[in-house]
Design an enzyme around this catalytic site. Structure first.
Site, mmCIF file in Angstrom:
data_model
loop_
_atom_site.group_PDB
_atom_site.id
_atom_site.type_symbol
_atom_site.label_atom_id
_atom_site.label_comp_id
_atom_site.label_asym_id
_atom_site.label_seq_id
_atom_site.Cartn_x
_atom_site.Cartn_y
_atom_site.Cartn_z
ATOM 1 N N PRO A 207 0.841 -1.185 0.000
ATOM 2 C CG PRO A 207 -0.505 -1.444 1.880
ATOM 3 C CD PRO A 207 0.674 -2.008 1.183
ATOM 4 C CG LEU A 208 1.017 3.969 -3.397
ATOM 5 C CD1 LEU A 208 0.418 4.986 -4.355
ATOM 6 C CD2 LEU A 208 2.503 3.782 -3.692
ATOM 7 C CB CYS A 209 -0.794 4.809 3.285
ATOM 8 S SG CYS A 209 -1.505 3.212 3.628
ATOM 9 C CB THR A 210 2.891 0.605 3.891
ATOM 10 O OG1 THR A 210 1.680 0.078 4.425
ATOM 11 C CG2 THR A 210 4.064 -0.058 4.586
ATOM 12 C CD GLU A 213 0.649 8.309 5.699
ATOM 13 O OE1 GLU A 213 -0.003 7.595 6.495
ATOM 14 O OE2 GLU A 213 0.140 8.941 4.756
#
Lengths: 428, 550
Positions: A207-210, A213
């Site tokens: 996931p891009l958020c992983t 962030e």
């Protein structure tokens, strides 16, 4: 000691009768079979890499004398641990060209014609010209492409029975480390690549958020540099996985980020593995899988022995374990099943054909804004290509499909559960 | 350029050349390959193909033994023969052409038959790490087996015969630390957390966390905390039985926060909660000590450490003590945790906890191993490095011990011993295995046929049918002597055997040679798990069967 001729080992199983329970349908032992392999049977090998080198050698030593090979790559140092036809001095040369000449040097009387280029750049007719196509590829996309091409040659009668003379056999191999597979695809008869697409699990994507962030592993840091930081910093330039400077940049950025988050383990080797999606490969597994494939080519060409039915999985990590399994065809496969049959005159326009397809019961009333393709030619597309392909709607089928005869079209529509295959009989 | 930089460059070039395989067996595995001296018996296609794969992989040296000359027929089935060598030594030709594959491997050849060497100079085999023995008949397989058990060389046998093949290994014992299984059970210790982990988990006050952090609490922490909460309502017990286990999973799901403004609505899907449910089984069935490892603990080699014991068995003995005296039943912690949904800091905190516990366990095992060596007369405690012990602890749930029977033991066992023949009987009666079990027996019959007839069955075009009869009678008497059943397509298989006339079809040889190389690599790198028993390859069906109850 009895020596026999050069092809004695293969000739034994070709000139001598076998047990009917263990030979292929219609096998007739004959001393004419070796000459057939030597001069008449045409084989295409796709890929001159780890499997390709082995396949070329295997086929040449089974007596096949008319081989062509296509590959778009050039030789790299990291190929030399398994691609045995290449030497250090060949680095940078086209794989297909070097492989072909090494086989010809060693195996007298075997002709290998190299094609240095992309498989998509050859017309369908090129592929139609071979008796059997053997795949030594490492990409799902390339397999799907050649599978569609081979299936587009299929012709059926009105009851949906396959015309056997249009079946273009594919023999496919693949490896990763100590694992691999070999399979035989007889389009229209045994499952095609698209029937068993589930055999290829989707790649792990983070996931891009992983990545953005909460990075936790070195791979997260590398994918962040590759997928998020690069496009931000280099709007104009695409990341090139073969460019040493780009890899170096990625390594530095990922190292920096890992340091910032207190994560250990970013190495150049890992960076290359992740961004180039490197599949580990060894000589022995390639040799095993390629040889199993080549044996199937011999069987398919001569029927000298019962064919593999139809997929062999090979696992060499814990002992040696193989599993040969008969996969089933997907009767509704959009690529190899007959779908809708229509007889149309060559003067009918594409626009009119689409109208006829949309009212066909098998279209389920769901063909409203379709995209239509013929093999790998886009005839009419939705979306960004709509404007460019719109003029085709008023062209005749005779012009678009290159004359009369049986033609297979693929129709896609957002409302359809899957691609609809349309088999056209184009008459004058 | 100085010597040092030349060495560095060479090592860099090797890293590039071997990159795709180093990703599998690591630099350590590669180093082991690069110090291995391998002997090949038989330069036919089976042997040539086997050795080709090892030369490409970068073994230190090869020695090719073959007493025959290159014929026209060799040019048609072997890529390592060329026309210029017609009439000359096959061993020499094979050795010369192999050299093209890798200039850093040193090659030599002996133009004598393997059989002559075994008879006249058995000490020839001293000094090899591994012998690849191809196309030997049973009698010489026995002989080589005996010679190499004495010299300490391991042997991989490969035989291609028409459309069939056999591969097997002979070695007295082979131990593997890095068996690299596909599926590993996680040693998370959520059921019995050690004090530091329990304390770390209990310090989380889930209620007070903001939404973002709540969704990033590692599932390990969730499981430990929610198990504690569950115990409070269940008399101090973890979920027992399927129904409670299902309830526990529902309880975990119920702890997800609701989306704001949707009081009745969908739970705010937290990946960490999904992972907690998926891994909840570690609470009621933690991996513990696998039965295979318990068997190793009871092995005489583990119970009686002597100065001749390998470090593998010394570590095994120390781990056994660890389980009994220190951990109350758990193996040393491997010290790695998988990636899981968490914030960077929470994940790294947790990783450090597991790493430091693993180091602590390793220290204990290392100390104990040194103590064991210190009290063993003649043993040298200083020879055991902590790195080895660390590797052992990291992999100790999956270490392997293989002991291979000799060729004679295998064959006499099958056709002589009652228990083995009932094993073979079950293979012959089961549809999946019958044909290849029969192929195994039939290939032995072919060797016996040759002993009595002086040639392999099917050698002459006009004698095929006669030979079919000969082989059939050998097989049926062997089967009836051992009280074994035949199979429905027995006659067809004998026909196929004779049809091939013991030819070496290149692609069958390449499969067999490839498998021989695969096993050689596993033995030399001491990684992965070599084949135990005999592998039968059937190119008609494209199937294999492993025969052996070892």
């Amino acid at each position: 000691m009895y020596e026999g001729g050069r092809w004695e080992d293969v000739d034994l199983v070709l000139r001598r009768e076998g047990a009917s329970a263990l030979t292929g349908p219609g096998f007739e032992a004959s001393s004419e079979l070796v000459p057939f392999l030597r001069s008449d049977c045409r084989i295409l090998v796709i890929g001159a890499g780890g499997l390709g080198c082995e396949l070329l050698k295997d086929l040449a030593l089974l007596g096949f004398g008319n081989i062509e090979v296509i590959d778009m790559d050039t030789i790299d140092v990291s190929n030399l641990n398994r691609q045995f036809l290449f030497r250090m001095k060949d680095v940078g040369q086209p794989k297909a060209v070097v492989a072909a000449s090494r086989i010809q040097e060693r195996v007298e009387g075997c002709t290998v014609v190299p094609h240095f280029g992309r498989i998509e750049d050859k017309p369908a007719e090129f592929y139609r010209g071979f008796h059997i196509i053997v795949l030594g590829l490492d990409s799902v996309e390339a397999r799907a492409w050649i599978n569609e091409t081979a299936c587009s040659f299929l012709e059926h009668d009105e009851e949906g029975n396959v015309d056997l003379s249009t079946v273009k056999p594919l023999v496919d191999g693949g490896t990763e480390g100590f694992k691999g597979h070999a399979r035989v695809i007889l389009p229209g008869i045994t499952p095609c690549f698209a029937c068993t697409m589930w055999l290829f699990p989707p790649q792990t994507k983070f996931p891009l958020c992983t990545l953005a962030e909460t990075p936790r592993t070195p791979v997260h840091c590398i994918e962040w540099a590759h997928l998020i930081k690069w496009p931000k910093d280099n709007e104009m330039e695409e990341f090139d996985v073969d460019n040493v400077d780009h890899l170096g940049w990625c390594h530095r950025e990922a190292t920096e980020r890992a340091k910032e988050f207190g994560i250990e383990g970013v190495t150049l080797q890992l960076v290359q593995g992740v961004v180039k999606n490197i599949i580990p490969a060894i000589a022995s597994t390639n040799a095993i899988v390629a040889a199993a494939c080549a044996t199937e080519v011999l069987k398919t060409a001569t029927m000298c022995s019962a064919g593999m039915d139809n997929y062999m999985m090979f696992m060499g990590g814990e002992g040696i374990y193989t599993h040969t399994v008969k996969y089933e065809r997907d009767e509704c496969c959009p690529v190899c099943s007959p779908g809708i049959f229509l007889t149309v005159q060559s003067s009918v326009t594409l626009g009119d054909l689409i109208k006829r397809i949309s009212v066909h019961p098998k279209a389920l009333g769901k063909v409203e804004r379709p995209s239509v393709s013929h093999g790998t030619d886009n005839l009419y597309m939705q979306g960004p290509l709509e404007e460019a392909t719109r003029p085709n709607l008023s062209k005749t089928l005779g012009d678009l499909l290159g004359g009369t005869g049986q033609k297979a079209l693929a129709v896609n529509d957002k409302r359809l559960p899957r691609t609809l295959r349309v088999t056209l009989s184009v008459v004058p | 350029m100085g010597d040092a930089s030349a060495v560095a460059r060479e090592s860099q070039d090797k890293d590039k050349r071997y990159d795709r395989q180093i990703r599998i067996w690591g630099k350590d595995g590669q180093r082991k390959l690069e110090t291995a001296n391998v002997c090949l018996l038989g330069a036919g296609p089976t042997g040539s193909e086997a050795m080709k794969n090892l030369v490409l992989g970068g073994v230190s040296s090869y020695t090719i033994v073959d007493g025959t000359k290159v014929t026209e027929r060799d040019l048609g089935n072997n890529f390592l023969m060329d026309k210029s060598s017609l009439g000359q030594s096959k061993a020499e030709c094979c050795s010369r052409l192999l050299q093209d594959f890798n200039e850093s491997v040193s090659g030599r050849f002996v133009a004598e038959t393997p059989e002559q060497l075994m008879d006249a100079k058995p000490d020839f085999f001293d000094g090899f790490d591994l012998v690849l023995a191809t196309q030997l008949t049973s009698a010489y397989q026995h002989k080589l087996c005996d010679i190499c058990r004495k010299s300490g060389a391991r042997v991989v046998f490969g035989r291609s015969y028409g459309l069939f093949g056999l591969v097997r290994i002979s070695a007295s014992e082979h131990t593997v630390v890095e068996s690299k299984p596909d599926n590993v059970l996680l040693h998370l210790r959520v059921k019995d957390p050690w004090p530091e982990l329990a304390e770390y988990a209990s310090n989380f006050d889930l209620e007070s966390l903001d939404d973002m952090t709540y969704k990033h609490v590692p599932y390990v922490v969730l499981l430990i905390k929610l198990a504690e909460a569950w115990k409070l309502g269940h008399g101090g017990n973890l979920p027992q039985g399927r129904a409670e286990q299902r309830d526990f999973k529902a309880f975990v799901r119920s702890q997800q926060r609701r989306r704001r403004g949707e009081p009745e609505g969908v739970a705010d899907e937290g990946e960490n909660f999904r992972e907690a449910v998926e891994n909840a089984h570690y609470l009621w069935s933690p991996p513990g000590v696998p039965s295979e490892i318990s068997r190793y603990f009871a092995d005489p080699a583990c119970e009686e450490i002597t100065s001749a014991s390998s470090h593998f068995w010394v570590c095994m003995a120390a781990v056994k003590d660890f389980v009994a005296e220190r951990s109350g039943g758990a193996l040393p912690l491997p010290g790695s945790i998988p990636d899981m949904t968490a914030t960077t800091d929470l994940y790294l905190d947790l990783k450090r906890l597991y790493d430091s516990k693993a180091e602590e366990d390793c220290d204990w095992v290392f100390d104990r191993a040194i103590q064991i060596l210190s009290r063993t007369p003649g043993a040298d405690p200083s020879a055991l490095g902590r790195d080895y012990v660390k590797g052992f602890c990291k992999n100790c749930a999956h270490v392997k011990v293989l002991r291979f029977p000799t060729v004679r033991q295998e064959q006499e066992g099958f056709l002589g011993g009652a228990s083995q023949s009932s094993y073979l009987q079950s293979l012959l009666l089961s549809e999946d295995t019958a044909e290849n079990a029969f192929v195994y027996l039939m290939l032995h019959a072919a060797d016996r046929f040759r002993q009595t007839h002086g040639h392999f069955p099917g050698k002459f075009d006009d004698g095929v049918q006669e030979d079919v009869g000969g082989v059939k009678s050998i097989v049926s008497s062997a089967l009836s002597e051992a009280g074994l059943p035949t199979i429905p397509v027995a006659e067809e298989y004998v026909q196929e055997l004779c049809r091939c006339g013991a030819g070496e079809i290149h692609t069958v040889a390449a499969v067999v040679g490839g498998i021989v190389a695969e096993e050689a690599i596993k033995l030399l790198t001491e990684q992965f798990v070599p084949l135990s028993g005999t592998l039968v390859y059937n190119a008609i069906r494209s199937t294999t069967l492993r025969i052996g109850k070892f």
